[in-house]
Design a protein around this motif. Structure first.
Motif: not given
Length: 182
Positions: A88-107
């Motif tokens: 359950l947690m692996r599915r969560h960790w894989e999807t809760w924060v993505t690289e695209a989201e980190v890039q969007r936050l920086a942008g």
């Protein structure tokens, strides 16, 4: 990464925090700003619910768990068992924060990510907490670095619970003073 030399030199581009705090405390209307390395305002966001499950933030984690719903992460671990919790947690960790989201936050102009992390990732114990989030934390740190963000690792829990709330991993009471690991 640039580390300020000590003692502080007036010509250094970095400003010790106490200098800025002193200016603000002594004259709040002085216009002194709280910055890091003396040049950039800290603009951050909390990445809550990622590594320390709080079900009011992440109700999806317990949506498929039969009633009564667990009230905290330790209860979830004990109810589902180690293997099912880890899946359950692996599915969560894989999807809760993505690289695209980190890039969007920086942008968007953010400079810092605060990431709460549980003690169970670092402390060997037989308490029942399921580990496994550390590689995902490291991945997040890598992405943050890639996009120019800094990470504030927040040790959000303590063995035995520091406050008895779900954000400590367990709602079973405040028992950190009784735990020799603290």
């Amino acid at each position: 990464m640039r580390i300020a030399a000590s003692p502080h030199r007036p010509d250094s581009p970095t400003v010790p925090l106490q200098d800025v705090l002193g200016d603000v405390r002594n004259n709040p209307s002085s216009g002194a700003s709280m910055g890091y390395h003396g040049h950039k305002m800290v603009r951050g966001v909390n990445i809550g619910g990622f590594l320390v499950p709080e079900f009011w933030i992440t109700p999806s984690l317990i949506a498929g768990v039969p009633d009564p719903k667990p009230g905290d992460y330790l209860e979830l671990c004990k109810r589902l068992g180690a293997e099912a919790t880890l899946q359950l947690m692996r599915r969560h960790w894989e999807t809760w924060v993505t690289e695209a989201e980190v890039q969007r936050l920086a942008g968007a102009g953010l400079t810092h990510l605060r990431v709460p992390i549980g003690h169970w990732e670092f402390v060997d114990s037989d308490d029942g907490y399921v580990r496994g989030g550390l590689p995902y934390f490291k991945r997040l740190v890598y992405w943050a670095s890639k996009y120019g963000l800094r990470v504030i690792a927040d040790m959000h829990t303590a063995p035995g619970s520091q406050n008895g709330f779900d954000n400590s991993g367990t709602t079973s009471g405040v028992n950190w003073t009784n735990d020799a690991r603290n």
